[in-house]
Design a protein around this motif. Structure first.
Motif, PDB file in Angstrom:
ATOM      1  N   GLY A  29       0.781  -1.238   0.000  1.00 41.16           N
ATOM      2  CA  GLY A  29       0.000   0.000   0.000  1.00 41.16           C
ATOM      3  C   GLY A  29       0.810   1.285   0.000  1.00 41.16           C
ATOM      4  O   GLY A  29       0.241   2.378  -0.008  1.00 41.16           O
ATOM      5  N   GLN A  30       2.133   1.161  -0.015  1.00 42.37           N
ATOM      6  CA  GLN A  30       2.984   2.365   0.032  1.00 42.37           C
ATOM      7  C   GLN A  30       3.177   3.012  -1.341  1.00 42.37           C
ATOM      8  O   GLN A  30       3.013   2.354  -2.368  1.00 42.37           O
ATOM      9  CB  GLN A  30       4.380   1.965   0.518  1.00 42.37           C
ATOM     10  N   VAL A  31       3.546   4.299  -1.303  1.00 43.16           N
ATOM     11  CA  VAL A  31       3.990   4.970  -2.523  1.00 43.16           C
ATOM     12  C   VAL A  31       5.482   5.276  -2.354  1.00 43.16           C
ATOM     13  O   VAL A  31       5.872   5.993  -1.420  1.00 43.16           O
ATOM     14  CB  VAL A  31       3.231   6.284  -2.775  1.00 43.16           C
ATOM     15  N   VAL A  32       6.278   4.695  -3.233  1.00 43.00           N
ATOM     16  CA  VAL A  32       7.729   4.895  -3.184  1.00 43.00           C
ATOM     17  C   VAL A  32       8.153   5.581  -4.480  1.00 43.00           C
ATOM     18  O   VAL A  32       7.739   5.175  -5.570  1.00 43.00           O
ATOM     19  CB  VAL A  32       8.467   3.547  -3.013  1.00 43.00           C
ATOM     20  N   VAL A  33       8.942   6.626  -4.338  1.00 40.94           N
ATOM     21  CA  VAL A  33       9.383   7.398  -5.504  1.00 40.94           C
ATOM     22  C   VAL A  33      10.899   7.279  -5.642  1.00 40.94           C
ATOM     23  O   VAL A  33      11.629   7.364  -4.645  1.00 40.94           O
ATOM     24  CB  VAL A  33       8.960   8.875  -5.349  1.00 40.94           C
ATOM     25  N   VAL A  34      11.348   7.068  -6.876  1.00 41.43           N
ATOM     26  CA  VAL A  34      12.785   7.026  -7.157  1.00 41.43           C
ATOM     27  C   VAL A  34      13.147   8.253  -7.967  1.00 41.43           C
ATOM     28  O   VAL A  34      12.616   8.465  -9.063  1.00 41.43           O
ATOM     29  CB  VAL A  34      13.166   5.749  -7.949  1.00 41.43           C
ATOM     30  N   LEU A  35      14.027   9.073  -7.416  1.00 38.71           N
ATOM     31  CA  LEU A  35      14.515  10.261  -8.114  1.00 38.71           C
ATOM     32  C   LEU A  35      15.938  10.002  -8.593  1.00 38.71           C
ATOM     33  O   LEU A  35      16.629   9.129  -8.063  1.00 38.71           O
ATOM     34  CB  LEU A  35      14.527  11.471  -7.167  1.00 38.71           C
ATOM     35  N   GLY A  36      16.371  10.786  -9.550  1.00 36.64           N
ATOM     36  CA  GLY A  36      17.742  10.646 -10.016  1.00 36.64           C
ATOM     37  C   GLY A  36      17.927  11.378 -11.325  1.00 36.64           C
ATOM     38  O   GLY A  36      16.968  11.588 -12.068  1.00 36.64           O
ATOM     39  N   ALA A  37      19.161  11.756 -11.595  1.00 37.51           N
ATOM     40  CA  ALA A  37      19.464  12.503 -12.817  1.00 37.51           C
ATOM     41  C   ALA A  37      19.258  11.621 -14.042  1.00 37.51           C
ATOM     42  O   ALA A  37      19.122  10.405 -13.923  1.00 37.51           O
ATOM     43  CB  ALA A  37      20.908  13.005 -12.757  1.00 37.51           C
ATOM     44  N   ASN A  38      19.278  12.221 -15.213  1.00 34.46           N
ATOM     45  CA  ASN A  38      19.220  11.458 -16.460  1.00 34.46           C
ATOM     46  C   ASN A  38      20.357  10.441 -16.465  1.00 34.46           C
ATOM     47  O   ASN A  38      21.492  10.772 -16.127  1.00 34.46           O
ATOM     48  CB  ASN A  38      19.382  12.380 -17.674  1.00 34.46           C
ATOM     49  N   GLY A  39      20.032   9.223 -16.845  1.00 35.79           N
ATOM     50  CA  GLY A  39      21.061   8.198 -16.956  1.00 35.79           C
ATOM     51  C   GLY A  39      21.445   7.531 -15.652  1.00 35.79           C
ATOM     52  O   GLY A  39      22.347   6.682 -15.624  1.00 35.79           O
ATOM     53  N   ALA A  40      20.765   7.867 -14.560  1.00 36.63           N
ATOM     54  CA  ALA A  40      21.114   7.299 -13.245  1.00 36.63           C
ATOM     55  C   ALA A  40      20.786   5.814 -13.155  1.00 36.63           C
ATOM     56  O   ALA A  40      21.360   5.093 -12.327  1.00 36.63           O
ATOM     57  CB  ALA A  40      20.382   8.062 -12.139  1.00 36.63           C
ATOM     58  N   ASN A 181      -4.266   4.259  -5.300  1.00 41.45           N
ATOM     59  CA  ASN A 181      -3.478   3.803  -4.154  1.00 41.45           C
ATOM     60  C   ASN A 181      -4.325   3.768  -2.882  1.00 41.45           C
ATOM     61  O   ASN A 181      -4.309   2.792  -2.127  1.00 41.45           O
ATOM     62  CB  ASN A 181      -2.268   4.737  -3.983  1.00 41.45           C
ATOM     63  N   LYS A 182      -5.102   4.807  -2.672  1.00 40.81           N
ATOM     64  CA  LYS A 182      -5.901   4.889  -1.435  1.00 40.81           C
ATOM     65  C   LYS A 182      -7.091   3.936  -1.471  1.00 40.81           C
ATOM     66  O   LYS A 182      -7.400   3.276  -0.485  1.00 40.81           O
ATOM     67  CB  LYS A 182      -6.372   6.325  -1.227  1.00 40.81           C
ATOM     68  N   ALA A 183      -7.786   3.887  -2.629  1.00 42.79           N
ATOM     69  CA  ALA A 183      -9.015   3.079  -2.700  1.00 42.79           C
ATOM     70  C   ALA A 183      -8.714   1.580  -2.705  1.00 42.79           C
ATOM     71  O   ALA A 183      -9.389   0.804  -2.043  1.00 42.79           O
ATOM     72  CB  ALA A 183      -9.806   3.464  -3.947  1.00 42.79           C
ATOM     73  N   ASP A 184      -7.693   1.172  -3.454  1.00 43.51           N
ATOM     74  CA  ASP A 184      -7.439  -0.262  -3.634  1.00 43.51           C
ATOM     75  C   ASP A 184      -6.244  -0.754  -2.823  1.00 43.51           C
ATOM     76  O   ASP A 184      -6.010  -1.957  -2.761  1.00 43.51           O
ATOM     77  CB  ASP A 184      -7.154  -0.577  -5.122  1.00 43.51           C
ATOM     78  N   GLY A 185      -5.480   0.170  -2.271  1.00 41.56           N
ATOM     79  CA  GLY A 185      -4.262  -0.232  -1.567  1.00 41.56           C
ATOM     80  C   GLY A 185      -3.178  -0.697  -2.523  1.00 41.56           C
ATOM     81  O   GLY A 185      -2.241  -1.376  -2.112  1.00 41.56           O
ATOM     82  N   THR A 186      -3.309  -0.343  -3.806  1.00 44.79           N
ATOM     83  CA  THR A 186      -2.264  -0.697  -4.779  1.00 44.79           C
ATOM     84  C   THR A 186      -1.000   0.095  -4.450  1.00 44.79           C
ATOM     85  O   THR A 186      -1.038   1.325  -4.409  1.00 44.79           O
ATOM     86  CB  THR A 186      -2.716  -0.334  -6.213  1.00 44.79           C
ATOM     87  N   ALA A 187       0.088  -0.622  -4.193  1.00 43.55           N
ATOM     88  CA  ALA A 187       1.357   0.062  -3.930  1.00 43.55           C
ATOM     89  C   ALA A 187       1.895   0.636  -5.237  1.00 43.55           C
ATOM     90  O   ALA A 187       1.660   0.076  -6.316  1.00 43.55           O
ATOM     91  CB  ALA A 187       2.363  -0.912  -3.340  1.00 43.55           C
ATOM     92  N   LEU A 188       2.573   1.769  -5.147  1.00 41.09           N
ATOM     93  CA  LEU A 188       3.123   2.418  -6.338  1.00 41.09           C
ATOM     94  C   LEU A 188       4.632   2.593  -6.186  1.00 41.09           C
ATOM     95  O   LEU A 188       5.091   3.065  -5.141  1.00 41.09           O
ATOM     96  CB  LEU A 188       2.495   3.808  -6.537  1.00 41.09           C
ATOM     97  N   LEU A 189       5.360   2.218  -7.219  1.00 45.36           N
ATOM     98  CA  LEU A 189       6.783   2.545  -7.294  1.00 45.36           C
ATOM     99  C   LEU A 189       6.918   3.443  -8.515  1.00 45.36           C
ATOM    100  O   LEU A 189       6.689   3.008  -9.649  1.00 45.36           O
ATOM    101  CB  LEU A 189       7.625   1.266  -7.446  1.00 45.36           C
ATOM    102  N   ILE A 190       7.235   4.715  -8.270  1.00 43.97           N
ATOM    103  CA  ILE A 190       7.197   5.717  -9.342  1.00 43.97           C
ATOM    104  C   ILE A 190       8.576   6.307  -9.572  1.00 43.97           C
ATOM    105  O   ILE A 190       9.233   6.777  -8.635  1.00 43.97           O
ATOM    106  CB  ILE A 190       6.229   6.872  -8.971  1.00 43.97           C
ATOM    107  N   VAL A 191       9.018   6.265 -10.828  1.00 38.12           N
ATOM    108  CA  VAL A 191      10.239   6.945 -11.244  1.00 38.12           C
ATOM    109  C   VAL A 191       9.783   8.250 -11.870  1.00 38.12           C
ATOM    110  O   VAL A 191       8.881   8.254 -12.705  1.00 38.12           O
ATOM    111  CB  VAL A 191      10.946   6.084 -12.304  1.00 38.12           C
ATOM    112  N   GLU A 192      10.355   9.361 -11.451  1.00 37.93           N
ATOM    113  CA  GLU A 192       9.789  10.621 -11.932  1.00 37.93           C
ATOM    114  C   GLU A 192      10.811  11.743 -11.913  1.00 37.93           C
ATOM    115  O   GLU A 192      11.555  11.921 -10.965  1.00 37.93           O
ATOM    116  CB  GLU A 192       8.584  10.964 -11.026  1.00 37.93           C
ATOM    117  N   GLN A 193      10.819  12.503 -13.028  1.00 41.70           N
ATOM    118  CA  GLN A 193      11.670  13.703 -13.101  1.00 41.70           C
ATOM    119  C   GLN A 193      11.018  14.862 -12.360  1.00 41.70           C
ATOM    120  O   GLN A 193      11.698  15.735 -11.834  1.00 41.70           O
ATOM    121  CB  GLN A 193      11.841  14.140 -14.562  1.00 41.70           C
ATOM    122  N   ASN A 194       9.685  14.845 -12.367  1.00 42.58           N
ATOM    123  CA  ASN A 194       8.931  15.904 -11.707  1.00 42.58           C
ATOM    124  C   ASN A 194       8.919  15.623 -10.204  1.00 42.58           C
ATOM    125  O   ASN A 194       7.936  15.152  -9.627  1.00 42.58           O
ATOM    126  CB  ASN A 194       7.512  15.926 -12.277  1.00 42.58           C
TER     127      ASN A 194
END
Ligand code: ATP
Length: 235
Positions: A29-40, A181-194
């Motif tokens: 059920g968590q939301v995890v975000v991976v940040l990093g520069a281009n090419g990381a 994520n909140k309604a279904d408890g679907t965990a999210l792993l998101i890679v994002e520049q924003n």
């Protein structure tokens, strides 16, 4: 126990490793975000989890080793929204959704999920017979998310969902991801520049730097770290 546990993951292309032993956890059920520069190595991480490229190290779902083939990963409950236009361009919107449910045999459940996601993304309902390749970029991104959700994943991997989208569409997409994520408890792993937008959703943030995890923390910890803030958040 973590839903997804990654330990000492190595992956790359040919004989060159891009990921040099990364470790990460995603709880149910968590939301995890991976940040990093281009090419990381952010996309490489997603592709290695999804079984699209080879990997070494330990990847476990619910404490059990995750298979290395894409269909094993989907069958285990992990679905990828790939970077860019991750749809089957020659197929209609409806057929893309059906392909997303290819491993399911509960016909009624599939039909009700199609109904659900075409309500959540009304444009997909209106354009259900249109060829996916002729949708706008934003519409294709919505379709890619809906298609990935058709396998009823417990963990959705989203590779740069905001790429190429207008700000208002980006906000809409992130709001929808948050609701799922909140309604279904679907965990999210998101890679994002924003980074800012993604951190609004995140429980945990990882910073990837040239194939290694350089920092981990909560969004608040990241925002209060001057070095991280200036390098990755731009203020
Ligand atoms: P971006 O934010 O620019 O999308 P990223 O963090 O997602 O970057 P990756 O796409 O994982 O980065 O790429 C990591 C490294 O792997 C880069 O140096 C890239 O050139 C290399 N790479 C990616 N795809 C391939 C490929 N198919 N063959 C060889 N090298 C690749």
């Amino acid at each position: 126990m973590s839903l997804l546990s990654i330990r000492d993951l190595h992956a790359g292309y040919g004989s060159a490793d891009v990921l040099h032993g990364i470790s990460m956890d995603v709880d149910a059920g968590q939301v995890v975000v991976v940040l990093g520069a281009n090419g990381a190595g952010k996309t490489t991480t997603m592709r290695a989890i999804a079984g699209l490229i080879g990997r070494r190290g330990t990847v476990e779902l619910d404490g059990k080793p995750l298979g290395k083939r894409p269909e094993q990963v989907v069958g285990a409950g992990i679905s990828l929204v790939p970077q860019g236009r991750g749809t089957l361009g020659q197929l209609t919107v409806m057929d893309n959704l059906r392909v997303g449910a290819a491993l399911r045999d509960d016909k009624d459940g599939v039909a009700s999920d199609i109904e659900r996601w075409t309500e959540v993304f009304p444009v997909l309902g209106r354009r259900s017979h249109q060829i996916a390749g002729s949708l706008s970029g934003g519409e294709q991104q919505m379709l890619a998310v809906a298609r990935a959700l058709m396998s009823r994943p417990r963990l959705l991997l989203c590779d740069e969902p905001s790429l190429g989208l207008a700000p208002i569409v980006v906000q809409e997409l992130f709001d929808t991801l948050s609701q799922i994520n909140k309604a279904d408890g679907t965990a999210l792993l998101i890679v994002e520049q924003n980074a800012e937008l993604a951190m609004d959703l995140a429980d945990t943030v990882y910073l990837l730097d040239v194939g290694t995890i350089a920092a981990t923390g909560t969004p608040a910890e990241f925002r209060s770290d001057d070095a991280v803030r200036s390098a990755y958040l731009g203020y």
